[in-house]
Design a protein around this motif. Sequence first.
Motif, short mmCIF file in Angstrom:
data_model
loop_
_atom_site.label_atom_id
_atom_site.label_comp_id
_atom_site.label_asym_id
_atom_site.label_seq_id
_atom_site.Cartn_x
_atom_site.Cartn_y
_atom_site.Cartn_z
N LEU A 86 -7.89 -13.67 -5.34
CA LEU A 86 -7.29 -14.73 -4.53
C LEU A 86 -6.89 -14.25 -3.14
O LEU A 86 -6.30 -14.99 -2.37
CB LEU A 86 -6.05 -15.29 -5.24
N HIS A 87 -7.17 -12.99 -2.82
CA HIS A 87 -6.82 -12.47 -1.49
C HIS A 87 -7.75 -13.06 -0.45
O HIS A 87 -8.96 -13.01 -0.63
CB HIS A 87 -6.94 -10.95 -1.46
N GLY B 143 2.90 0.36 -2.08
CA GLY B 143 2.23 0.76 -0.84
C GLY B 143 0.74 0.76 -1.04
O GLY B 143 0.26 0.78 -2.15
C1 B1M Z 1 -18.18 -9.99 4.09
O1 B1M Z 1 -17.96 -8.72 4.62
C2 B1M Z 1 -16.72 -8.25 4.69
C3 B1M Z 1 -16.52 -7.21 5.58
C4 B1M Z 1 -15.28 -6.65 5.76
C5 B1M Z 1 -14.23 -7.14 5.02
C6 B1M Z 1 -14.41 -8.18 4.08
C7 B1M Z 1 -15.69 -8.74 3.91
N1 B1M Z 1 -13.24 -8.43 3.51
C8 B1M Z 1 -12.34 -7.62 4.07
N2 B1M Z 1 -12.92 -6.82 4.98
C9 B1M Z 1 -12.36 -5.85 5.89
O2 B1M Z 1 -12.01 -6.53 7.07
C10 B1M Z 1 -10.63 -6.89 7.05
C11 B1M Z 1 -10.09 -6.83 8.45
O3 B1M Z 1 -10.42 -5.64 9.11
C12 B1M Z 1 -9.99 -5.95 6.06
O4 B1M Z 1 -9.47 -6.80 5.05
P1 B1M Z 1 -8.28 -6.41 4.07
O5 B1M Z 1 -8.15 -7.58 3.18
O6 B1M Z 1 -8.52 -5.09 3.54
O7 B1M Z 1 -7.00 -6.35 5.06
C13 B1M Z 1 -6.28 -7.49 5.46
C14 B1M Z 1 -6.56 -7.79 6.92
C15 B1M Z 1 -4.82 -7.19 5.28
N3 B1M Z 1 -4.50 -6.89 3.90
C16 B1M Z 1 -4.27 -7.83 2.97
O8 B1M Z 1 -4.37 -9.02 3.21
C17 B1M Z 1 -3.77 -7.37 1.63
C18 B1M Z 1 -2.32 -6.96 1.75
C19 B1M Z 1 -1.58 -6.72 0.43
C20 B1M Z 1 -0.09 -6.48 0.72
C21 B1M Z 1 -1.66 -7.86 -0.61
C22 B1M Z 1 -1.33 -9.23 -0.43
C23 B1M Z 1 -0.99 -9.79 0.93
C24 B1M Z 1 -1.29 -10.14 -1.51
N4 B1M Z 1 -1.49 -9.84 -2.83
CO1 B1M Z 1 -2.26 -8.21 -3.53
N5 B1M Z 1 -2.03 -7.35 -1.79
C25 B1M Z 1 -2.40 -6.04 -1.73
C26 B1M Z 1 -2.27 -5.52 -0.34
C27 B1M Z 1 -1.55 -4.20 -0.14
C28 B1M Z 1 -1.78 -3.65 1.23
N6 B1M Z 1 -0.75 -3.32 1.93
O9 B1M Z 1 -2.93 -3.56 1.62
C29 B1M Z 1 -3.22 -5.51 -2.83
C30 B1M Z 1 -4.64 -5.71 -2.35
N7 B1M Z 1 -2.90 -6.42 -4.01
C31 B1M Z 1 -2.95 -5.83 -5.13
C32 B1M Z 1 -2.63 -6.47 -6.38
C33 B1M Z 1 -2.68 -5.60 -7.61
C34 B1M Z 1 -2.32 -7.84 -6.45
N8 B1M Z 1 -2.22 -8.70 -5.36
C35 B1M Z 1 -1.94 -9.97 -5.79
C36 B1M Z 1 -1.45 -11.01 -4.99
C37 B1M Z 1 -1.21 -10.92 -3.64
C38 B1M Z 1 -0.53 -12.02 -2.81
C39 B1M Z 1 -0.87 -13.44 -3.25
C40 B1M Z 1 0.95 -11.82 -2.89
C41 B1M Z 1 -1.01 -11.63 -1.35
C42 B1M Z 1 -2.35 -12.31 -0.96
C43 B1M Z 1 -2.17 -13.37 0.08
C44 B1M Z 1 -3.49 -13.84 0.60
N9 B1M Z 1 -3.52 -15.09 1.00
O10 B1M Z 1 -4.48 -13.14 0.67
C45 B1M Z 1 -2.16 -10.11 -7.26
C46 B1M Z 1 -3.60 -10.53 -7.57
C47 B1M Z 1 -3.89 -11.97 -7.28
C48 B1M Z 1 -5.38 -12.21 -7.37
N10 B1M Z 1 -5.89 -12.57 -8.53
O11 B1M Z 1 -6.09 -12.05 -6.42
C49 B1M Z 1 -1.92 -8.64 -7.72
C50 B1M Z 1 -2.69 -8.32 -8.97
C51 B1M Z 1 -0.41 -8.41 -7.87
C52 B1M Z 1 0.17 -9.03 -9.11
N11 B1M Z 1 0.71 -8.18 -9.91
O12 B1M Z 1 0.17 -10.21 -9.28
C53 B1M Z 1 -3.32 -4.38 -4.99
C54 B1M Z 1 -4.78 -4.15 -5.36
C55 B1M Z 1 -4.97 -2.83 -6.06
C56 B1M Z 1 -6.40 -2.69 -6.40
N12 B1M Z 1 -7.12 -1.89 -5.62
O13 B1M Z 1 -6.86 -3.26 -7.34
C57 B1M Z 1 -2.97 -4.09 -3.49
C58 B1M Z 1 -3.79 -2.99 -2.81
C59 B1M Z 1 -1.50 -3.70 -3.52
C60 B1M Z 1 -1.29 -2.32 -4.19
N13 B1M Z 1 -0.76 -1.38 -3.47
O14 B1M Z 1 -1.56 -2.11 -5.33
C61 B1M Z 1 -11.14 -5.07 5.57
O15 B1M Z 1 -11.04 -4.70 4.22
#
Ligand code: B1M
Lengths: 209, 301
Positions: free
Chosen positions: A99-100, B213
């Motif tokens: 759902l991210h 984190g």
């Molecule tokens: C098509 O081509 C491409 C190319 C590049 C692409 C691309 C596609 N997609 C992304 N990129 C790339 O470009 C982007 C910009 O440069 C980058 O995208 P990113 O998405 O990487 O970066 C974003 C700009 C900013 N980063 C983010 O948006 C993620 C931030 C963190 C804090 C995060 C958030 C915000 C959330 N979360 Co979640 N969350 C975490 C994250 C921890 C952290 N600090 O990173 C993470 C991702 N979460 C995690 C978890 C476990 C969970 N989360 C969950 C829920 C949530 C929120 C709803 C609270 C919220 C999401 C809000 C939303 N609307 O997206 C749950 C799962 C829900 C689900 N089924 O999806 C839940 C399971 C938590 C729970 N116990 O309920 C972890 C995942 C661990 C793992 N590797 O499996 C996590 C790393 C935190 C941790 N430290 O453990 C690149 O990766």
Amino acid sequence: MVNLQNLADAIKVGNRAEATKLTRQAIDEKVGAKEILEAMVGAMDEIGKKFQRNEVFVPEMLIASRAMKESMAVLEPLLVKAGIKPAFTAVIGTVAGDLHDIGKNLVAMMWKGANFGVVDLGTNVSPEKFLAAAKEHKARVVGLSALLTTTMPAMKQTVAALRAANLAGLKVVIGGAPITQEFATEIGADAFAPDAASAVEMVRKLMVA
Amino acid sequence: MAKTNLLEELKKRPLLCDGAMGTQLFIRGLAAGACGELWNVGRPEVVQEVHRAYRQAGCDLITTNTFGASSAALGKHGLSDQTATLNRTGAAAAIREATPDAWVLGDVGPFGEFIEPLGDMKAEELLEIFGEQAAALYAAGVDAIIIETMSDPTELEVAVKAAKRASAKPVIATYAFADGGGGSFRTMMGTPVKDAIARAIAAGADVVGANCGSSLSLSDYVNLAEQIVAAAGKTPVIVQPNAGSPMLLDGKLVYRAKPEDMTAAVPSLLKTGVRIIGGCCGTTPSHLRAMGEAMRRETVG
Ligand code: B1M
């Protein structure tokens, strides 16, 4: 005379009012739609690069994208009239179970900012839905995002489903925090992009190749 | 038995918070993408079993399974109308297992989108949304509220204010930090430690810190803890590391930090001045038991 550099600057700092005003002014002064568009795309490219270098963060990206989007809306009718269309369509979404969407949205914004046609399927998208959308929109690119290690297998299944359908010329780009080039190679994706700016470059490269 | 106020107790001794709920539910069959809070109603015995395991492991603080139970977060699953029920049943499950000695923390997580001008949510509207969740948790009898995994300091401020409006009970507020380069840490929104912590305290948080984190090693957590303690001044600090970053091994999810790895970090964390230690994603009751033992060795010895 309107200065297109000022338009680009307004987009970069996310000044929506100024950006739309300058876009209107440029249109009134009969500046070409293509030129205006290029100024906007350049601005988004630059902000994406700064994000890549950790000089700006998610808020700056979001706010610039909003200014870009509103200015584009102003420019749209002119683009249509001039017959300037995106050269191809890219479908994007977050894979099943995930759902991210913050990262996926940034990539979608940057793709729109680069003037690709973008169809955003949202989050928790099944392989079937990706495939159906790719066919319906005759997409040249499908972009998959995954943020959870547990949804990486869903990414693999989606790539497999797209490959099995044998859509001519379709390229698959993947990304998300846990994704690596190694994983992309393993599941047979065409490219991996570590961030939104590279996602633009990757697609540009794949489309000329 | 009357429990002391959590903040009073913290002056006397460091406390052990519990570990992950989400990943524990995944192990017990929760599907990826499904709403874990729904189990407060559908499978309360499983939620209670997790709380019990943490309690038996020696945790002083038990966190409710309500991380995603604000009406905004539940809205993603079309469950907004269940807000009151899921918070009430979630609190009840934790209270049943925590009684009489442990404190129950009502869990509040991010609402899942952005506040204006980055997104469409108005701060006043969000204050109501978090207020509704806090009120439901307090009405069910939680001892304090923990606002977790925040990236946007503005959202954290709104959540702290909402909790404080609902009750004068203690509020704990934590951010998810990532490596910011050159030994610094930032939230996803780019906020550095000092600003993030200052804003949490100014908003009224009684305990501040970090959880979940991204890509932080345990030694990173120690450095992060040091910076948070420095920024927090007299305000007590909580740190809840995850068990490393997860990996897929033969299609199975593995968090690499073993209980003994986490234990090794406990003395260093306490030395920085941290007052509450717990665990986040991937930690299990075994991790917390080992961490608790290390904690007692440090504080008694
Ligand atoms: C098509 O081509 C491409 C190319 C590049 C692409 C691309 C596609 N997609 C992304 N990129 C790339 O470009 C982007 C910009 O440069 C980058 O995208 P990113 O998405 O990487 O970066 C974003 C700009 C900013 N980063 C983010 O948006 C993620 C931030 C963190 C804090 C995060 C958030 C915000 C959330 N979360 Co979640 N969350 C975490 C994250 C921890 C952290 N600090 O990173 C993470 C991702 N979460 C995690 C978890 C476990 C969970 N989360 C969950 C829920 C949530 C929120 C709803 C609270 C919220 C999401 C809000 C939303 N609307 O997206 C749950 C799962 C829900 C689900 N089924 O999806 C839940 C399971 C938590 C729970 N116990 O309920 C972890 C995942 C661990 C793992 N590797 O499996 C996590 C790393 C935190 C941790 N430290 O453990 C690149 O990766």
